[in-house]
Design an enzyme around this catalytic site. Sequence first.
Site, short mmCIF file in Angstrom:
data_model
loop_
_atom_site.label_atom_id
_atom_site.label_comp_id
_atom_site.label_asym_id
_atom_site.label_seq_id
_atom_site.Cartn_x
_atom_site.Cartn_y
_atom_site.Cartn_z
N THR A 74 0.08 -1.99 -6.54
CA THR A 74 -0.51 -2.21 -5.20
C THR A 74 -1.74 -3.09 -5.38
O THR A 74 -2.08 -3.45 -6.50
CB THR A 74 -0.96 -0.87 -4.57
N LEU A 75 -2.42 -3.37 -4.26
CA LEU A 75 -3.67 -4.13 -4.32
C LEU A 75 -4.66 -3.43 -5.25
O LEU A 75 -5.33 -4.08 -6.07
CB LEU A 75 -4.25 -4.24 -2.90
N SER A 130 0.81 -1.22 0.00
CA SER A 130 0.00 0.00 0.00
C SER A 130 0.85 1.27 0.00
O SER A 130 1.87 1.34 0.70
CB SER A 130 -0.90 0.06 1.25
N ILE A 131 0.39 2.28 -0.72
CA ILE A 131 1.03 3.59 -0.66
C ILE A 131 0.99 4.10 0.79
O ILE A 131 1.97 4.70 1.26
CB ILE A 131 0.33 4.56 -1.63
N LYS A 185 -11.63 11.29 -8.98
CA LYS A 185 -10.40 12.00 -8.59
C LYS A 185 -10.49 13.49 -8.94
O LYS A 185 -9.91 14.32 -8.24
CB LYS A 185 -9.17 11.37 -9.25
N ASP A 211 -15.08 1.86 7.77
CA ASP A 211 -15.55 1.89 6.38
C ASP A 211 -15.94 3.34 6.11
O ASP A 211 -16.87 3.85 6.75
CB ASP A 211 -16.75 0.94 6.22
N VAL A 212 -15.24 4.01 5.19
CA VAL A 212 -15.50 5.44 4.99
C VAL A 212 -16.86 5.72 4.35
O VAL A 212 -17.26 6.88 4.24
CB VAL A 212 -14.37 6.15 4.19
N TYR A 246 -9.54 4.11 -16.74
CA TYR A 246 -9.63 4.71 -15.41
C TYR A 246 -11.05 5.23 -15.16
O TYR A 246 -11.54 5.26 -14.04
CB TYR A 246 -8.57 5.79 -15.21
N ILE A 277 1.75 2.65 -9.46
CA ILE A 277 2.53 1.80 -8.55
C ILE A 277 1.76 0.49 -8.38
O ILE A 277 0.53 0.52 -8.21
CB ILE A 277 2.68 2.45 -7.15
P1 NAD Z 1 -4.37 -0.08 -1.72
O1 NAD Z 1 -5.35 -1.09 -2.20
O2 NAD Z 1 -3.23 -0.55 -0.94
O3 NAD Z 1 -5.12 1.05 -0.89
C1 NAD Z 1 -6.48 1.39 -1.10
C2 NAD Z 1 -7.13 1.39 0.25
O4 NAD Z 1 -8.48 1.83 0.18
C3 NAD Z 1 -7.15 -0.01 0.87
O5 NAD Z 1 -6.50 0.01 2.11
C4 NAD Z 1 -8.62 -0.29 1.05
O6 NAD Z 1 -8.91 -1.05 2.19
C5 NAD Z 1 -9.15 1.13 1.17
N1 NAD Z 1 -10.59 1.21 0.99
C6 NAD Z 1 -11.34 0.87 -0.09
N2 NAD Z 1 -12.64 1.05 0.18
C7 NAD Z 1 -12.73 1.54 1.45
C8 NAD Z 1 -13.80 1.91 2.30
N3 NAD Z 1 -15.08 1.83 1.90
N4 NAD Z 1 -13.52 2.37 3.53
C9 NAD Z 1 -12.23 2.43 3.96
N5 NAD Z 1 -11.17 2.09 3.21
C10 NAD Z 1 -11.43 1.64 1.96
O7 NAD Z 1 -3.89 0.70 -3.04
P2 NAD Z 1 -3.05 2.05 -3.20
O8 NAD Z 1 -2.58 2.01 -4.60
O9 NAD Z 1 -2.10 2.19 -2.09
O10 NAD Z 1 -4.17 3.18 -3.11
C11 NAD Z 1 -4.13 4.24 -2.18
C12 NAD Z 1 -4.54 5.55 -2.84
O11 NAD Z 1 -3.55 5.90 -3.79
C13 NAD Z 1 -5.86 5.53 -3.58
O12 NAD Z 1 -6.53 6.76 -3.36
C14 NAD Z 1 -5.43 5.45 -5.02
O13 NAD Z 1 -6.40 5.98 -5.89
C15 NAD Z 1 -4.20 6.29 -4.98
N6 NAD Z 1 -3.26 6.14 -6.11
C16 NAD Z 1 -2.79 4.90 -6.45
C17 NAD Z 1 -1.91 4.77 -7.52
C18 NAD Z 1 -1.37 3.44 -7.95
O14 NAD Z 1 -0.94 3.31 -9.09
N7 NAD Z 1 -1.36 2.42 -7.10
C19 NAD Z 1 -1.51 5.92 -8.24
C20 NAD Z 1 -2.01 7.18 -7.85
C21 NAD Z 1 -2.89 7.26 -6.78
O1 0WE Z 2 -6.69 4.85 -8.19
C1 0WE Z 2 -6.23 3.82 -8.63
C2 0WE Z 2 -6.94 2.50 -8.46
C3 0WE Z 2 -8.30 2.67 -7.87
C4 0WE Z 2 -9.16 1.44 -7.81
C5 0WE Z 2 -8.72 0.15 -8.10
C6 0WE Z 2 -9.60 -0.91 -7.99
C7 0WE Z 2 -9.22 -2.32 -8.34
C8 0WE Z 2 -10.04 -3.33 -7.59
C9 0WE Z 2 -10.46 1.63 -7.46
N1 0WE Z 2 -11.34 0.60 -7.36
C10 0WE Z 2 -10.92 -0.66 -7.61
N2 0WE Z 2 -11.84 -1.66 -7.50
C11 0WE Z 2 -11.49 -2.97 -7.51
O2 0WE Z 2 -12.36 -3.86 -7.44
N3 0WE Z 2 -5.06 3.89 -9.33
C12 0WE Z 2 -4.48 5.18 -9.60
C13 0WE Z 2 -4.37 2.70 -9.89
C14 0WE Z 2 -4.82 2.57 -11.31
O3 0WE Z 2 -6.00 2.03 -11.61
C15 0WE Z 2 -6.14 2.11 -12.98
C16 0WE Z 2 -5.01 2.70 -13.55
C17 0WE Z 2 -4.16 3.01 -12.47
C18 0WE Z 2 -2.83 3.69 -12.56
C19 0WE Z 2 -7.21 1.70 -13.79
C20 0WE Z 2 -7.11 1.88 -15.16
C21 0WE Z 2 -6.00 2.47 -15.73
C22 0WE Z 2 -4.92 2.89 -14.93
#
Ligand code: NAD
Ligand code: 0WE
Length: 255
Positions: free
Chosen positions: A193-194, A19-20, A162, A64-65, A155, A191
């Site tokens: 991540t999950l 996770s980030i 966003k 749960d937000v 996306y 990045i």
């Molecule tokens: P992550 O899956 O590790 O984190 C996402 C978190 O959201 C999880 O801990 C999950 O439990 C939580 N979540 C989802 N629904 C929820 C709810 N109803 N209540 C409380 N928590 C909830 O993945 P991540 O990539 O670390 O994502 C963290 C943030 O970074 C997100 O806002 C994502 O959009 C943003 N982000 C991710 C990327 C990427 O490429 N991974 C890039 C830019 C921004």
């Molecule tokens: O914000 C995100 C991911 C957000 C996300 C991811 C999931 C996967 C699992 C929100 N909801 C869900 N629901 C699920 O069931 N990112 C910035 C990562 C991301 O997601 C993409 C990207 C990138 C980068 C989706 C399409 C294209 C690029």
Amino acid sequence: MKLMEGKRGLIFGLANEMSIAWGIAKELKAQGAELGFTYLNEALERRVRPLAESLGADLIVPCDVASDEDIERTFDAARERWGELDFVVHSVAFANREDLKIPFSQTSRDGFKLALDISAYSLVAVARRAIPLMKEGGSIVSMTYLGSQRVIPNYNVMGVAKAALEASVRYLAAELGEQNIRVNAVSAGPIKTLAASGIANFREKLKLMDERSPMRRCISQEEVGKSVLYLLSDLASGVTGEIHYVDGGYNIQGA
Ligand code: NAD
Ligand code: 0WE
């Protein structure tokens, strides 16, 4: 003197060591912050609790937000434990997996509502409860992605969410500035991540970073963590309402 010595804050969005939020938490801890964590559900508690405890956290609460009661309970716990709060990290997003695959025009009303509720409104809901605890000011940082500003294939509704999140950062910042509460977001490059797992062609996004970004590489959770640390610390005492890109420069390019 460490940057975050004497500062206490809550981190929303830790799921696992990928996770980030974990990259952020480690940087904050290294600079002396006292951390509290929330987790979504029991399934995640099993992973989150040991990670949180390894950073010395003892405020670890389910939230749960989507639930105002959960958010209330979380900040009640922070008030009982600490009295005051210095920072909040919001690192939460969710949309139906299906909605990140289908054509955007086919997004359902429910899918739209869900993505906007969890990924954008939740920042407002959290800020609302954080404000009364930030008596001497504070700093709130959320996480966003370039898909808010440009069309990134698949996306989809998350891009719309966003965009709402980033606008919410500006409206919150404008309102809370006089209380010395700053609100910013970090726009991270892709990045693994999950939340990135199971995204169609996600590996292509990483490859594009390696080949086309000014720095010719992907960025890490730790690099995001260091920038969030800056925004939460007094180093950024004059910074609010910003969307700060941590993407190796990818966003500046036209072609
Ligand atoms: P992550 O899956 O590790 O984190 C996402 C978190 O959201 C999880 O801990 C999950 O439990 C939580 N979540 C989802 N629904 C929820 C709810 N109803 N209540 C409380 N928590 C909830 O993945 P991540 O990539 O670390 O994502 C963290 C943030 O970074 C997100 O806002 C994502 O959009 C943003 N982000 C991710 C990327 C990427 O490429 N991974 C890039 C830019 C921004
Ligand atoms: O914000 C995100 C991911 C957000 C996300 C991811 C999931 C996967 C699992 C929100 N909801 C869900 N629901 C699920 O069931 N990112 C910035 C990562 C991301 O997601 C993409 C990207 C990138 C980068 C989706 C399409 C294209 C690029």
